[in-house]
Scaffold this motif. Structure first.
Motif, PDB file in Angstrom:
ATOM      1  N   THR A 164      43.394 -96.068 -73.160  1.00 16.05           N
ATOM      2  CA  THR A 164      44.675 -96.603 -72.692  1.00 16.05           C
ATOM      3  C   THR A 164      45.748 -96.460 -73.764  1.00 16.05           C
ATOM      4  O   THR A 164      46.941 -96.530 -73.457  1.00 16.05           O
ATOM      5  CB  THR A 164      44.555 -98.082 -72.297  1.00 16.05           C
ATOM      6  OG1 THR A 164      44.071 -98.815 -73.405  1.00 16.05           O
ATOM      7  CG2 THR A 164      43.616 -98.253 -71.114  1.00 16.05           C
ATOM      8  N   LEU A 165      45.336 -96.240 -75.004  1.00 16.77           N
ATOM      9  CA  LEU A 165      46.308 -96.062 -76.078  1.00 16.77           C
ATOM     10  C   LEU A 165      47.042 -94.728 -75.966  1.00 16.77           C
ATOM     11  O   LEU A 165      48.071 -94.546 -76.589  1.00 16.77           O
ATOM     12  CB  LEU A 165      45.625 -96.213 -77.436  1.00 16.77           C
ATOM     13  CG  LEU A 165      45.088 -97.629 -77.691  1.00 16.77           C
ATOM     14  CD1 LEU A 165      44.284 -97.685 -78.970  1.00 16.77           C
ATOM     15  CD2 LEU A 165      46.213 -98.635 -77.728  1.00 16.77           C
ATOM     16  N   TYR A 166      46.510 -93.801 -75.170  1.00 16.51           N
ATOM     17  CA  TYR A 166      47.246 -92.559 -74.907  1.00 16.51           C
ATOM     18  C   TYR A 166      48.572 -92.872 -74.224  1.00 16.51           C
ATOM     19  O   TYR A 166      49.593 -92.260 -74.538  1.00 16.51           O
ATOM     20  CB  TYR A 166      46.432 -91.616 -74.016  1.00 16.51           C
ATOM     21  CG  TYR A 166      45.343 -90.868 -74.734  1.00 16.51           C
ATOM     22  CD1 TYR A 166      45.643 -89.784 -75.555  1.00 16.51           C
ATOM     23  CD2 TYR A 166      44.017 -91.225 -74.570  1.00 16.51           C
ATOM     24  CE1 TYR A 166      44.643 -89.080 -76.204  1.00 16.51           C
ATOM     25  CE2 TYR A 166      43.012 -90.526 -75.218  1.00 16.51           C
ATOM     26  CZ  TYR A 166      43.327 -89.455 -76.025  1.00 16.51           C
ATOM     27  OH  TYR A 166      42.348 -88.767 -76.662  1.00 16.51           O
ATOM     28  N   GLN A 167      48.546 -93.808 -73.275  1.00 18.56           N
ATOM     29  CA  GLN A 167      49.787 -94.170 -72.584  1.00 18.56           C
ATOM     30  C   GLN A 167      50.775 -94.818 -73.542  1.00 18.56           C
ATOM     31  O   GLN A 167      51.978 -94.560 -73.470  1.00 18.56           O
ATOM     32  CB  GLN A 167      49.511 -95.112 -71.402  1.00 18.56           C
ATOM     33  CG  GLN A 167      48.850 -94.429 -70.247  1.00 18.56           C
ATOM     34  CD  GLN A 167      47.348 -94.606 -70.255  1.00 18.56           C
ATOM     35  OE1 GLN A 167      46.798 -95.247 -71.128  1.00 18.56           O
ATOM     36  NE2 GLN A 167      46.677 -94.018 -69.299  1.00 18.56           N
ATOM     37  N   LEU A 168      50.271 -95.666 -74.440  1.00 20.13           N
ATOM     38  CA  LEU A 168      51.150 -96.296 -75.421  1.00 20.13           C
ATOM     39  C   LEU A 168      51.792 -95.234 -76.312  1.00 20.13           C
ATOM     40  O   LEU A 168      52.994 -95.268 -76.580  1.00 20.13           O
ATOM     41  CB  LEU A 168      50.369 -97.309 -76.273  1.00 20.13           C
ATOM     42  CG  LEU A 168      51.144 -97.967 -77.412  1.00 20.13           C
ATOM     43  CD1 LEU A 168      52.316 -98.775 -76.883  1.00 20.13           C
ATOM     44  CD2 LEU A 168      50.216 -98.843 -78.243  1.00 20.13           C
TER      45      LEU A 168
END
Length: 158
Positions: A63-67
């Motif tokens: 989910t850190l890819y989206q961040l």
């Protein structure tokens, strides 16, 4: 003291901290993927519960890819706002994009073929080209980009 401490001229420390956090999570995910196909799925059929839990925890950090993607766009906005009033940020943006593409190419050739930095560099050029559009044409271009991304994904099987 406010939460938005400036590190340098016009630099927001909170964004740098979030970007570092996102990059660390991406590093964990990429390390897991580079370790082998069984690692990405919890260590294979004979893995212990602890191995599977660790693999799940690392996979959850995707989910850190989206961040990171959000911060990429936000940093673009900050860079544009800090540019000269006459639009003198083109040279700086192109230098940074070229540097990002060069680092991505080196990383893809020397370390990991699944590198995304070159993709970010190309999208940075597209973003720069679309920066002056009013909201009406932006909505139309969003539709075109969405359709194009769907076609690309269908072509690659994602």
């Amino acid at each position: 003291m406010s939460g938005r401490a400036a590190v340098g001229p016009g630099r927001v420390q909170d964004v740098d901290v979030l970007r570092g956090f996102a990059l660390f999570g991406i590093l964990l995910v990429n390390a897991q993927l580079m370790a082998g196909p069984y690692t990405a799925f919890g260590g294979g059929p004979h893995a212990s519960g602890a191995d599977r839990a660790a693999a799940w925890a690392v996979t959850a950090t995707t989910t850190l890819y989206q961040l990171f993607s959000f911060l990429f766009g936000y940093s673009f906005v900050l860079q544009e706002r800090s540019g000269q009033p006459g639009g003198g940020s083109a040279g700086r943006h192109l230098r940074r994009t070229a540097g990002l593409f060069g680092l991505g190419a080196l990383h893809a050739v020397l370390l990991y073929s699944g590198d995304i930095l070159m993709t970010y560099a190309v999208l940075g050029l597209v973003l720069y080209g679309l920066r002056g559009l009013s909201p009406g044409p932006r909505c139309g271009s969003r539709s075109v980009w969405w359709r194009a991304s769907r076609c690309c994904c269908w072509g690659t099987g994602c």
